[in-house]
Design an enzyme around this catalytic site. Structure first.
Site, mmCIF file in Angstrom:
data_model
loop_
_atom_site.group_PDB
_atom_site.id
_atom_site.type_symbol
_atom_site.label_atom_id
_atom_site.label_comp_id
_atom_site.label_asym_id
_atom_site.label_seq_id
_atom_site.Cartn_x
_atom_site.Cartn_y
_atom_site.Cartn_z
ATOM 1 N N CYS A 121 0.811 -1.228 0.000
ATOM 2 C CA CYS A 121 0.000 0.000 0.000
ATOM 3 C C CYS A 121 0.841 1.274 0.000
ATOM 4 O O CYS A 121 0.342 2.356 -0.284
ATOM 5 C CB CYS A 121 -0.927 0.004 1.207
ATOM 6 S SG CYS A 121 -1.978 -1.446 1.265
ATOM 7 N N HIS A 264 -3.414 7.018 3.006
ATOM 8 C CA HIS A 264 -3.826 5.715 2.488
ATOM 9 C C HIS A 264 -5.257 5.431 2.946
ATOM 10 O O HIS A 264 -5.635 5.737 4.069
ATOM 11 C CB HIS A 264 -2.880 4.638 3.017
ATOM 12 C CG HIS A 264 -3.278 3.255 2.619
ATOM 13 N ND1 HIS A 264 -3.650 2.938 1.335
ATOM 14 C CD2 HIS A 264 -3.397 2.103 3.343
ATOM 15 C CE1 HIS A 264 -3.953 1.658 1.284
ATOM 16 N NE2 HIS A 264 -3.824 1.131 2.482
ATOM 17 N N ASN A 294 -10.135 -0.393 0.385
ATOM 18 C CA ASN A 294 -8.679 -0.335 0.365
ATOM 19 C C ASN A 294 -8.184 -0.883 -0.976
ATOM 20 O O ASN A 294 -8.276 -2.082 -1.226
ATOM 21 C CB ASN A 294 -8.140 -1.169 1.538
ATOM 22 C CG ASN A 294 -6.630 -1.145 1.629
ATOM 23 O OD1 ASN A 294 -5.943 -0.688 0.716
ATOM 24 N ND2 ASN A 294 -6.111 -1.661 2.736
#
Ligand code: UT7
Length: 337
Positions: A121, A264, A294
């Protein structure tokens, strides 16, 4: 009369952004028909309402190519102007070649060197840092920096602990040597870090060379994402906040000078906690986790493009990009637009 800002050959300006998300919207209601979960649980624990899922046959490299084209179009550049493509992803079309090579082919960016970064990520921030360094010291001039994931392909759709969290998509930015002429100084500073001691709390254990998928183990779904969510949660907030402080100090910028924080997009509780610890008002912290869940390395890149196109910041503003992910990895970049 003031003269136009001088061209500064040491800057690495951001000329354009782009993003792509697949058409299919997988809602929490549909999730609740697949596994033992509810819209109430998912929203209260994560903030996620829905996520996008790639169509059958739609590949990571296809999504990355769409995002890259949009970024190039906004930058007013042709694929042949690009001499560097860095793609952040852990869900490439195949183990090799790199997804960046497939994007280079799709775009016809024949002058570009292309490679992937597997920092999960955080990979878009790692890629921004690498692009800046390679432009400043490596002789490159124009980089396409991409974050792209097809996490639906490595999701265990029977595991409610993880399957409600992830989605697919891609985001991209075009970086070019120099600044001035209406552009800010671009990437002012970055901070990145890794703690491999926690590699086991978020990983895809199988499908690599250590644990290949065989006829015997195929039923164990080892080639899917495994996460000790609570452990990851505990590490995420502190690491992101520290990274922001380090990147701000390197750039000699205070948090009050930041127009927008783009974190994020894993969990609204993490996003809000990071904002609170940095003492940033809620309206200066961007979130689209409710729409996309996500999306791994794509998350910050997609959020950056959405915020940019919505006019959430303007030329001259300073913004903060910050991420955290498997590795463990974390990173932050201070960007002057
Ligand atoms: O992108 C890389 C970085 N990733 C992250 O930052 C993710 C970090 N972690 C998180 O965001 C959170 O830990 C989760 C959203 C993954 C989980 O939230 P949590 O508040 O930490 O819940 P939990 O894992 O502690 O689970 C609480 C309960 C458990 O039940 P028991 O053991 O208390 O009876 C779970 O079994 O919730 C249960 N649960 C669910 N219930 C309904 C777990 N998943 C679900 C679900 N629906 N989908």
């Amino acid at each position: 009369m003031s003269s136009p800002p001088a061209f500064d050959s040491t800057g690495v300006a951001v000329l354009g952004t782009g993003s792509y998300h697949p058409e299919y919207v997988l809602t929490n209601e549909e999730m609740a028909r697949r596994v033992d979960t509810s819209d109430e649980w998912i929203v209260s624990r994560t903030g996620i309402k829905e996520r996008r899922i790639a169509a059958p046959g739609e590949q990571n490299s296809d999504m990355a190519t769409h995002a890259a084209r949009a970024a190039l179009e906004q930058a007013g550049l042709k694929p042949t102007d690009v001499d560097l493509i860095i793609c952040g992803t852990v869900t490439g079309d195949m183990p090799f070649p790199a997804t960046a090579c497939l994007v280079q082919r799709n775009l016809g960016a024949e002058n570009a060197t292309a490679f992937d970064i597997g920092a999960a990520c955080t990979a878009f921030i790692f890629a921004l840092e690498m692009a800046k360094l390679l432009i400043n010291g490596g002789g490159y001039t124009t980089a396409l920096v991409i974050g792209s994931e097809k996490l639906s392909a490595v999701t265990d759709w029977t595991d409610r602990n993880t399957c409600v969290l992830f989605g697919d998509g891609a985001g991209a930015a075009v970086l070019r040597k120099g600044s001035g002429n209406g552009f800010g100084r671009g990437v002012l500073s970055s901070d990145t870090g890794t703690d491999g001691r926690y590699a086991h709390i978020l990983n895809q254990p199988g499908g690599g060379t250590a644990v290949p998928i065989t006829a015997e183990n195929v039923g164990q779904r080892l080639a899917t994402l495994k996460m000790a969510g609570r452990e990851v949660f505990k590490q995420a907030i502190g690491a992101m906040v520290n990274s922001c402080k380090k990147a701000l100090a390197k750039a000699n910028v205070t948090i009050d000078e930041i127009a927008l924080v783009i974190p994020h997009q894993a969990n609204i509780r993490i996003i809000e906690a990071v904002g609170e610890k940095l003492k940033v008002p809620r309206e200066k912290v961007f979130s689209n986790v409710h729409k996309f869940g996500n999306s791994g390395a794509a998350a910050v890149a997609m959020a950056l493009d959405e915020a940019h196109r919505e006019g959430r910041f303007k030329r001259g503003d300073k913004i903060l990009l910050v991420a955290f992910g498997a590795g463990l990895t974390w990173g932050c970049a201070v960007v002057e637009w």
